[in-house]
Structures are given as C-alpha cells and as structure tokens.
Write a protein that holds these residues in place. Structure first.
Motif, PDB file in Angstrom:
ATOM      1  N   GLY A  67       0.774  -1.326   0.266  1.00  0.00           N
ATOM      2  CA  GLY A  67      -0.002   0.075  -0.010  1.00  0.00           C
ATOM      3  C   GLY A  67       0.627   1.325   0.051  1.00  0.00           C
ATOM      4  N   ALA A  68       2.161   1.081   0.427  1.00  0.00           N
ATOM      5  CA  ALA A  68       2.794   2.359   0.321  1.00  0.00           C
ATOM      6  C   ALA A  68       3.400   2.642  -1.351  1.00  0.00           C
ATOM      7  N   CYS A  69       3.377   4.092  -1.441  1.00  0.00           N
ATOM      8  CA  CYS A  69       3.745   4.416  -2.913  1.00  0.00           C
ATOM      9  C   CYS A  69       4.873   5.398  -2.765  1.00  0.00           C
ATOM     10  N   PHE A  70       5.461   5.794  -3.768  1.00  0.00           N
ATOM     11  CA  PHE A  70       6.576   6.733  -3.901  1.00  0.00           C
ATOM     12  C   PHE A  70       6.217   7.682  -5.274  1.00  0.00           C
ATOM     13  N   LEU A  71       6.160   8.819  -5.261  1.00  0.00           N
ATOM     14  CA  LEU A  71       5.971   9.607  -6.516  1.00  0.00           C
ATOM     15  C   LEU A  71       7.362  10.301  -6.906  1.00  0.00           C
ATOM     16  N   ILE A  72       7.817   9.918  -8.168  1.00  0.00           N
ATOM     17  CA  ILE A  72       9.085  10.396  -8.675  1.00  0.00           C
ATOM     18  C   ILE A  72       8.964  11.064  -9.750  1.00  0.00           C
ATOM     19  N   ASP A  73       9.580  12.253  -9.791  1.00  0.00           N
ATOM     20  CA  ASP A  73       9.364  13.274 -11.057  1.00  0.00           C
ATOM     21  C   ASP A  73      10.172  12.974 -12.242  1.00  0.00           C
ATOM     22  N   ALA A  74      10.165  13.870 -13.165  1.00  0.00           N
ATOM     23  CA  ALA A  74      10.800  13.424 -14.489  1.00  0.00           C
ATOM     24  C   ALA A  74      12.303  13.374 -14.362  1.00  0.00           C
ATOM     25  N   GLU A  75      12.846  13.925 -13.016  1.00  0.00           N
ATOM     26  CA  GLU A  75      14.185  14.247 -12.777  1.00  0.00           C
ATOM     27  C   GLU A  75      14.732  12.923 -11.872  1.00  0.00           C
ATOM     28  N   LYS A  76      13.790  11.953 -11.787  1.00  0.00           N
ATOM     29  CA  LYS A  76      14.153  10.742 -11.041  1.00  0.00           C
ATOM     30  C   LYS A  76      14.402  11.165  -9.452  1.00  0.00           C
ATOM     31  N   LYS A  77      13.823  12.360  -9.068  1.00  0.00           N
ATOM     32  CA  LYS A  77      13.652  12.506  -7.775  1.00  0.00           C
ATOM     33  C   LYS A  77      12.305  12.156  -6.904  1.00  0.00           C
ATOM     34  N   ILE A  78      12.407  11.819  -5.707  1.00  0.00           N
ATOM     35  CA  ILE A  78      11.181  11.522  -5.062  1.00  0.00           C
ATOM     36  C   ILE A  78      10.575  12.667  -4.583  1.00  0.00           C
ATOM     37  N   VAL A  79       9.256  13.074  -4.615  1.00  0.00           N
ATOM     38  CA  VAL A  79       8.731  14.253  -4.468  1.00  0.00           C
ATOM     39  C   VAL A  79       7.556  14.092  -3.435  1.00  0.00           C
ATOM     40  N   TRP A  80       7.194  12.679  -3.328  1.00  0.00           N
ATOM     41  CA  TRP A  80       6.155  12.549  -2.413  1.00  0.00           C
ATOM     42  C   TRP A  80       6.058  10.887  -1.927  1.00  0.00           C
ATOM     43  N   ARG A  81       5.604  10.690  -0.751  1.00  0.00           N
ATOM     44  CA  ARG A  81       5.341   9.495  -0.499  1.00  0.00           C
ATOM     45  C   ARG A  81       4.082   9.132   0.465  1.00  0.00           C
ATOM     46  N   GLU A  82       3.438   8.098   0.672  1.00  0.00           N
ATOM     47  CA  GLU A  82       2.224   8.063   1.154  1.00  0.00           C
ATOM     48  C   GLU A  82       2.019   6.425   1.383  1.00  0.00           C
ATOM     49  N   SER A  83       1.241   6.139   2.494  1.00  0.00           N
ATOM     50  CA  SER A  83       0.630   4.787   2.377  1.00  0.00           C
ATOM     51  C   SER A  83      -0.718   4.759   2.532  1.00  0.00           C
ATOM     52  N   PHE A  84      -1.415   3.835   2.014  1.00  0.00           N
ATOM     53  CA  PHE A  84      -2.756   3.402   1.785  1.00  0.00           C
ATOM     54  C   PHE A  84      -3.167   2.035   2.220  1.00  0.00           C
ATOM     55  N   ASN A  85      -4.479   1.934   2.699  1.00  0.00           N
ATOM     56  CA  ASN A  85      -5.111   0.632   2.799  1.00  0.00           C
ATOM     57  C   ASN A  85      -6.484   0.705   2.447  1.00  0.00           C
ATOM     58  N   ARG A  86      -7.183  -0.267   2.646  1.00  0.00           N
ATOM     59  CA  ARG A  86      -8.441  -0.573   1.871  1.00  0.00           C
ATOM     60  C   ARG A  86      -9.719   0.446   2.595  1.00  0.00           C
ATOM     61  N   TYR A  87      -9.236   1.104   3.701  1.00  0.00           N
ATOM     62  CA  TYR A  87      -9.933   2.244   4.244  1.00  0.00           C
ATOM     63  C   TYR A  87      -9.649   3.481   4.045  1.00  0.00           C
ATOM     64  N   ASN A  88      -8.542   3.542   3.531  1.00  0.00           N
ATOM     65  CA  ASN A  88      -7.823   4.990   2.980  1.00  0.00           C
ATOM     66  C   ASN A  88      -7.172   4.790   1.603  1.00  0.00           C
ATOM     67  N   ALA A  89      -8.158   4.677   0.779  1.00  0.00           N
ATOM     68  CA  ALA A  89      -7.961   4.523  -0.876  1.00  0.00           C
ATOM     69  C   ALA A  89      -7.089   5.896  -1.348  1.00  0.00           C
ATOM     70  N   PRO A  90      -6.103   5.795  -2.173  1.00  0.00           N
ATOM     71  CA  PRO A  90      -5.328   6.820  -2.676  1.00  0.00           C
ATOM     72  C   PRO A  90      -6.400   7.892  -3.371  1.00  0.00           C
ATOM     73  N   SER A  91      -7.267   7.306  -4.091  1.00  0.00           N
ATOM     74  CA  SER A  91      -8.087   8.375  -5.101  1.00  0.00           C
ATOM     75  C   SER A  91      -9.106   9.113  -4.161  1.00  0.00           C
ATOM     76  N   LYS A  92      -9.305   8.833  -2.672  1.00  0.00           N
ATOM     77  CA  LYS A  92     -10.209   9.320  -1.817  1.00  0.00           C
ATOM     78  C   LYS A  92      -9.943   9.924  -0.746  1.00  0.00           C
ATOM     79  N   SER A  93      -8.534   9.651  -0.134  1.00  0.00           N
ATOM     80  CA  SER A  93      -8.004  10.344   0.994  1.00  0.00           C
ATOM     81  C   SER A  93      -6.508  10.476   0.954  1.00  0.00           C
ATOM     82  N   GLY A  94      -6.237  11.276   1.971  1.00  0.00           N
ATOM     83  CA  GLY A  94      -4.533  11.463   1.913  1.00  0.00           C
ATOM     84  C   GLY A  94      -4.504  12.640   0.832  1.00  0.00           C
ATOM     85  N   GLN A  95      -3.149  12.942   0.440  1.00  0.00           N
ATOM     86  CA  GLN A  95      -2.667  13.716  -0.362  1.00  0.00           C
ATOM     87  C   GLN A  95      -2.134  13.607  -1.592  1.00  0.00           C
TER      88      GLN A  95
END
Length: 197
Positions: A128-156
C-alpha cells in the motif's frame, strides 16, 4: 494513515535503481522520462486488493503518469497466481472484476524494497506504500494507503498528482516533523518489530 511531513527523509533524493525488477506483466518502466508512481503491493495482502485497484484508477486518470507495482511477495509464482485471478469477482474483498493494468514486477531478494527503505529511513515498507518520482528521478512525495484509506479518496496523493501532472510544484503543507518527546524506544522490547514482508 500517518502524516507525511515536509522534511521527509526521502524527498529530493534520487530514486533507487530498479533495473533488477523482474516484470511479470507489462513492460519495464524507465525512471526519469515522466512522473512515475512506484507502488508496493503483495498478493498475500488480500485486504488491500481494493487499494491496488484504486492505483490503477489513478493511472487511468493521468495517462502521462507511469505506475509500477513492486511485489513484496516471496516468489514470482505468487505474482503469477495473482495475475491468473484477473477477471475474478471477489465480493468478500469488495472487488468486482480483479484487474490491474499497470506493470507488476517481482523484486528478487527485496533489493528495490530495501533501497527505498534505506533512503527514506522507513524500517519496513508495507503493501500500500507508494513513492511519487518526478521526471528528474527525484522522490517528491510518499504515502501509504489501505482498503479504508484509498489513494483516490483520502490523503494527499491525489492533490500531488494533480499538481505534478499539470506542471505545478508539489504542495508541501504539513510542516516539519515535530520534536519527539517520547523515548526512542516506542516499540518496546528494544524496538523490535516483525516485518511480514
């Protein structure tokens, strides 16, 4: 779901090399071409199947975003077994028509998982963990989700994707990590924990 603070250890670091991944579905994803979302998942974590599908929905919303699922499972056969279930309804898991279109890869020896853990200072990445990487290969965001906190509906994550996919900067608004007034030994028994993956 925990808060991801603006001074997160992974932010601004170059994403680890992922060339060791063994792709079971889809084509290898090359970092540094366009924004990429690296999602950690596991067949064994059935409770989070809806979360893995939700990442697929985000990929459909942002066609220029590359998504890759890095398996935390013990064997490649686990992933192959998961893929064989595509098209299956799993009402007990709130899943209608199990299907994931983004590439799924096996991480032999957990090389990629360990690299992400090391650079982010996380003792154990979970499904459920994820890392957002930009076009320069830099990590710009990370977050973790589960069935009760879906990525499209909660968090940032959704707001961060809206920003990066429209060419705007990532939105850092959570402030710095608060000073910890507790003992460094919050886990008890010498800080031991069990890493199920």
């Amino acid at each position: 779901m925990s808060v991801i603070y603006d001074d997160d250890a992974s932010f601004g670091k170059t994403a680890p090399d992922m060339s060791s991944l063994d792709y079971v579905t889809g084509s290898p994803v090359e970092l540094g071409v366009q924004p990429t979302l690296v999602v950690f998942w596991a067949k064994i974590n059935k409770d989070a199947y809806v979360t893995f599908i939700d990442y697929d929905d985000l990929a459909a919303k942002y066609p220029e975003l590359k998504v890759i699922g890095v398996s935390l499972d013990a064997t490649r056969a686990d992933i192959e077994g998961f893929v064989k279930k595509f098209g299956t309804d799993m009402a007990e898991l709130s899943v209608t028509n199990l299907n994931i279109k983004y590439p799924l890869a096996f991480d032999e020896g957990k090389v990629v998982k360990k690299a992400f853990e090391k650079l982010s200072g996380i003792p154990s990445l979970q499904a459920g963990a994820c890392f957002l990487i930009d076009a320069e290969k830099k990590i710009v965001w990370r977050e973790s989700f589960n069935r009760y906190n879906a990525p499209s509906k909660s968090g940032q994550l959704k707001d961060q994707l809206d920003a990066i996919m429209s060419g705007k900067p990532i939105i850092y608004k959570n402030g710095k990590t608060p000073e910890d007034s507790e003992s460094d030994d919050d886990m008890g028994d010498g800080g031991d924990y069990e890493d199920m993956f």
